[in-house]
Design an enzyme around this catalytic site. Structure first.
Site, short mmCIF file in Angstrom:
data_model
loop_
_atom_site.label_atom_id
_atom_site.label_comp_id
_atom_site.label_asym_id
_atom_site.label_seq_id
_atom_site.Cartn_x
_atom_site.Cartn_y
_atom_site.Cartn_z
N ASN A 158 -1.78 2.43 5.97
CA ASN A 158 -1.29 1.44 5.59
C ASN A 158 -0.28 0.15 6.83
O ASN A 158 0.00 0.47 7.92
CB ASN A 158 0.06 1.34 5.00
CG ASN A 158 1.67 0.43 4.27
OD1 ASN A 158 0.70 -1.07 4.23
ND2 ASN A 158 2.17 0.25 4.82
N GLY A 159 -0.89 -1.10 6.66
CA GLY A 159 -0.55 -2.15 7.93
C GLY A 159 -2.28 -2.64 8.28
O GLY A 159 -3.22 -3.45 6.78
N HIS A 172 16.08 -36.46 -8.39
CA HIS A 172 15.41 -37.02 -7.23
C HIS A 172 13.72 -36.39 -7.38
O HIS A 172 13.34 -37.15 -5.93
CB HIS A 172 16.06 -37.09 -5.42
CG HIS A 172 17.14 -37.66 -5.59
ND1 HIS A 172 17.58 -39.01 -4.76
CD2 HIS A 172 18.27 -36.92 -5.48
CE1 HIS A 172 18.28 -38.87 -5.52
NE2 HIS A 172 19.59 -37.90 -5.62
N ARG A 232 3.73 -0.30 -4.66
CA ARG A 232 3.81 -1.06 -3.32
C ARG A 232 1.80 -1.22 -3.31
O ARG A 232 1.79 -2.18 -2.28
CB ARG A 232 3.18 0.10 -2.44
CG ARG A 232 5.05 1.17 -2.16
CD ARG A 232 4.71 2.42 -1.33
NE ARG A 232 4.48 1.59 -0.14
CZ ARG A 232 5.77 0.84 0.70
NH1 ARG A 232 7.02 1.14 1.07
NH2 ARG A 232 6.04 0.55 2.56
N TRP A 282 -3.13 -2.62 -1.81
CA TRP A 282 -2.74 -3.96 -2.01
C TRP A 282 -3.59 -4.62 -0.84
O TRP A 282 -3.34 -4.60 0.47
CB TRP A 282 -1.38 -4.05 -1.77
CG TRP A 282 -0.95 -5.17 -1.74
CD1 TRP A 282 -0.36 -5.88 -3.39
CD2 TRP A 282 -1.30 -6.41 -1.37
NE1 TRP A 282 0.00 -7.61 -2.83
CE2 TRP A 282 0.10 -7.57 -2.16
CE3 TRP A 282 -0.98 -7.04 -0.24
CZ2 TRP A 282 -0.02 -9.53 -1.54
CZ3 TRP A 282 -0.58 -8.10 0.49
CH2 TRP A 282 -0.53 -9.10 0.08
N LYS A 309 12.42 -15.27 -11.04
CA LYS A 309 12.27 -14.45 -11.84
C LYS A 309 10.43 -14.15 -12.43
O LYS A 309 9.81 -13.75 -13.33
CB LYS A 309 12.95 -13.61 -12.80
CG LYS A 309 14.11 -12.51 -11.90
CD LYS A 309 13.74 -11.17 -11.19
CE LYS A 309 13.01 -11.24 -9.93
NZ LYS A 309 13.90 -10.84 -9.31
N GLU A 344 7.65 -14.77 -10.84
CA GLU A 344 6.41 -13.64 -10.53
C GLU A 344 6.24 -12.35 -11.73
O GLU A 344 5.44 -11.51 -11.00
CB GLU A 344 8.13 -12.45 -9.97
CG GLU A 344 8.61 -12.97 -8.87
CD GLU A 344 9.69 -11.98 -8.01
OE1 GLU A 344 9.47 -11.74 -6.83
OE2 GLU A 344 10.40 -11.68 -8.75
N GLU A 385 16.76 -17.81 -8.28
CA GLU A 385 16.71 -16.73 -8.81
C GLU A 385 15.98 -16.66 -10.42
O GLU A 385 15.17 -15.68 -10.39
CB GLU A 385 18.06 -15.52 -8.01
CG GLU A 385 17.69 -13.75 -9.25
CD GLU A 385 16.25 -12.99 -7.67
OE1 GLU A 385 15.57 -13.50 -7.49
OE2 GLU A 385 16.13 -11.99 -8.81
N CYS A 416 0.76 -1.18 0.52
CA CYS A 416 0.04 0.18 -0.34
C CYS A 416 1.06 1.02 0.23
O CYS A 416 1.64 1.21 1.11
CB CYS A 416 -1.26 0.53 0.89
SG CYS A 416 -2.24 -1.33 1.17
N LYS A 457 5.94 -4.68 -3.61
CA LYS A 457 7.52 -3.88 -3.35
C LYS A 457 7.86 -4.48 -2.39
O LYS A 457 9.26 -4.90 -2.02
CB LYS A 457 7.67 -2.88 -3.86
CG LYS A 457 9.33 -1.94 -3.90
CD LYS A 457 10.00 -2.48 -5.26
CE LYS A 457 11.66 -2.55 -4.97
NZ LYS A 457 12.07 -3.24 -6.06
C1 G6P Z 1 8.67 -8.94 -2.07
C2 G6P Z 1 9.48 -8.74 -3.44
C3 G6P Z 1 10.74 -9.22 -4.03
C4 G6P Z 1 11.17 -8.81 -2.68
C5 G6P Z 1 11.00 -9.68 -1.14
C6 G6P Z 1 11.70 -9.56 -0.28
O1 G6P Z 1 8.15 -10.49 -2.48
O2 G6P Z 1 8.24 -8.45 -4.44
O3 G6P Z 1 10.90 -7.99 -4.54
O4 G6P Z 1 13.17 -9.41 -2.37
O5 G6P Z 1 9.27 -9.39 -1.16
O6 G6P Z 1 11.85 -7.79 0.19
P1 G6P Z 1 13.23 -7.22 0.68
O7 G6P Z 1 12.93 -5.99 1.32
O8 G6P Z 1 13.64 -7.28 2.91
O9 G6P Z 1 14.85 -7.21 0.22
#
Ligand code: G6P
Length: 607
Positions: free
Chosen positions: A101-102, A502, A28, A75, A483, A486, A479, A2, A602
């Site tokens: 937010n929260g 396995h 956000r 969000w 990606k 995501e 990673e 948010c 984010k």
């Molecule tokens: C969210 C973001 C990711 C990020 C993760 C951890 O899921 O979409 O891109 O890696 O949070 O965030 P941080 O700010 O703790 O690295």
């Protein structure tokens, strides 16, 4: 999670600024949006479900009178994305507006009590209790500030709250506990937001607000005090080193692509971190009995790579733990001789903050690696390294991953120096390799981007893919798969190549795409074995290999070539780049916006 913004200008209408600030905060959350302003002692409001551009097209978010206003991009947690659940939320008489937010844990009980008193609720959100509670207090003669204070002491959970009231125009009251809020100040205007980029084009003067504090903002003054005892807080503004340009797309179609291209500079800038800072971090690790690397998401993959770097260069065994599971696994064993290293680009991820706080309670020391000055983690940690990626707007982390790896590599080299194990020449070779990475990453982008676009075109409709690697390349493979999931929404699994026989191998049949991360390190011969196993079952092999590795080139159906000169401990930084690009081009090929993947945000500030 948010995005919230509040602004007061001395003159002129504030709505167009709020709209633009929300655009800069859209990473956000983006399922609904709303703006409310005060003019002539009345609230003016526009809000609806949908992304900001869609809602603006329908409602014209710029067209609201008044120079005081608040806005929110959501969000969803409590209540589906809908017009009524969108923020701001209001009291019964539409005099008070609140964005939040929260999560308010005790909202059900509060809502029940308020309903009994006759309050009418419009939404299913937890937030809506706040304006109604403020309304009650103000009816009993409290000022907006006093009412927000009382409410903050009653609500449980985490919050960043921004409130305004027609009875006190020209004023915004804000408070936080567990969710970020920063204040921006310039002559004739004041801003408050959940993140710096929102007001960066207007000012680079920031005043921090800490958990448990309340601030009253007017165009001429910022008054901060502690919620617990009303003690006045005098806090100077700090200069933000980020520039407004860094938070623009600068001609790129998406922030993610721009941020991939910014990685060489991000590494370069992070390599300039002061040696004393790195040394302090390395000594904390060296002095600890046990070291836990705590992180989530992409940062968790940096932790995994960091674990390898620390072991290989510094002879230090660290474990990498998902922060979300820390309390349920090793927490009980934590003592004051332990160190937790929190890796978090935002510095706000609730899972990570919660784990770190709990480790602190057990007496552990805390080292943090984050990209955001003044973020929550910086105030919990004993020592913080601030990585130098600049603002990252794309939701899927790229350049912040790169700088986390850079600072972990710097610490690992320092650990090597402290232990004296790798030998001076060896360490020098490693150091040179690390400093050569900005150029190598530039070359990878230059030579492999078009290739990544082609590979994306070949495999974008494959429903499932595997990403395999061994040793540190497991982090790279994880990673790559993350990606892809995501932003392109293909099912992708990152797996240890050794473990792949396995289970995951059962998925493989003719044409099934398997990505291999295969640098020329000690794992290479075993990786070749794994490639053969996959090939024997019809897999299409897409490998990321070192330039000139003809044997692997021949075994692969497609391959990306990484220049020579990357030491084994730093391969993730170069070998992940083609995988980032493949995901980007798969997402765009499928018509998705890689900057705003569905259901993600984010920084995730809920547990
Ligand atoms: C969210 C973001 C990711 C990020 C993760 C951890 O899921 O979409 O891109 O890696 O949070 O965030 P941080 O700010 O703790 O690295």
């Amino acid at each position: 999670m948010c995005g919230i913004i509040g602004a007061i200008q001395k003159k002129g209408e504030v709505a167009p600024f709020i709209h633009q600030a929300l655009k800069r905060l859209e990473y956000r959350g983006y399922d609904s949006v709303g703006v409310t302003t005060i003019a002539d002692n009345e609230l003016y409001m526009k809000k609806d479900k949908g992304k900001i551009d869609q809602v603006h097209k329908k409602l014209d978010l710029d067209d609201l009178p008044g120079s005081t206003g608040i806005g929110h991009t959501r969000w969803a947690t409590h209540g589906i994305p809908s017009m009524l659940n969108s923020h701001p939320h209001f009291d019964c008489s539409n005099e008070i507006a609140v964005v939040h937010n929260g999560v308010i844990d005790n909202f059900m009980e509060l809502r029940r009590e308020l309903k009994k008193k006759g309050h009418q609720f419009e939404s299913e959100t937890d937030t809506e209790v706040i304006p109604h509670m403020i309304e009650d207090y103000m009816k009993n003669g409290y000022s907006l500030e006093e009412a927000v204070k009382e409410v903050a002491l009653i609500i449980e959970g985490t919050y960043a709250v921004v409130a305004m009231c027609t009875k006190e125009p020209g004023k915004i009251v804000v408070t936080r506990d567990g969710n970020p809020l920063v204040i921006g100040k310039k002559e004739n205007a004041v801003y408050v937001s959940s993140d710096i980029p929102a007001f960066l084009p207007m000012t680079d003067n920031m005043v921090l607000l800490l958990d448990g504090e309340i601030a009253v903002l007017t165009v001429d003054d910022i008054e901060i005090e502690k919620l617990s005892d009303g003690e006045r807080v005098d806090r100077d503004a700090i200069k933000i080193s980020w520039t407004a340009d860094q938070a623009q797309k600068s001609g790129y179609p998406h922030f993610m692509l721009k941020e991939i291209h910014e990685q060489p500079d991000a590494i370069r800038n992070t390599l300039r971190l002061r040696d004393e800072e790195i040394e302090k971090a390395a000594k904390m690790i060296d002095n600890a009995e046990r070291v836990f690397l705590l992180a989530m998401g992409t940062s968790g993959h940096a932790a995994l790579a960091g674990r390898h770097m620390f072991a290989s260069l510094g002879g230090v065994l660290a474990t990498s733990e998902l922060a979300s599971d820390f309390a349920d696994t090793v927490y009980d064993t934590i003592t004051k001789s332990d160190l937790v290293v929190a890796i978090t680009q935002s510095g706000e991820t609730t899972d990570t903050i919660t784990a770190v706080k709990s480790a602190r309670q057990q007496g552990a020391k805390v080292l943090a690696i984050t990209n955001v000055v003044g973020s929550s983690i910086t105030r919990i940690a004993d020592h913080t390294l601030i990585t130098q990626a600049g603002p990252e707007i794309g939701v899927a982390a790229t350049k912040t991953f790169m700088v986390q790896l850079t600072s972990l590599a710097q610490i690992a080299l320092k650990l090597g120096e402290i232990s004296g194990k790798p030998g001076t020449d060896e360490l020098e070779k490693k150091r040179e390799s690390l400093h050569g990475l900005p150029d190598i990453v530039s070359r990878v982008i230059a030579t492999e981007e078009e290739h990544a676009r082609q590979i994306a075109g070949l495999f974008y409709d494959s429903p499932s893919m595997l990403f395999l690697g061994r040793g540190i390349s497991m982090a790279t493979a994880f990673e790559g798969a993350l990606k892809l999931k995501e932003i392109a929404y293909n099912h992708a699994e990152g797996y240890s190549a050794g473990e792949s026989k396995h289970g995951p191998i059962a998925l493989v049949q003719d044409g099934f795409p398997v990505f291999f991360v295969a640098p020329r390190d000690d794992t290479r011969s075993r990786i070749i074995g794994n490639i053969m196993e996959m090939k024997a079952r019809g897999a299409s092999i897409i490998s990321v290999i070192e330039e000139g590795d003809d044997e692997l080139l021949e075994l692969s159906d497609h391959s990306f070539a990484i220049p020579k000169g990357v030491e084994p401990e730093f391969t993730t930084m170069a070998y992940v780049v083609p995988l980032q690009l493949v995901s980007y081009y798969m997402a765009t090929r499928k018509g998705y916006d890689p900057d705003k993947p569905r259901n993600l945000a984010k920084s995730v500030t809920v547990l």
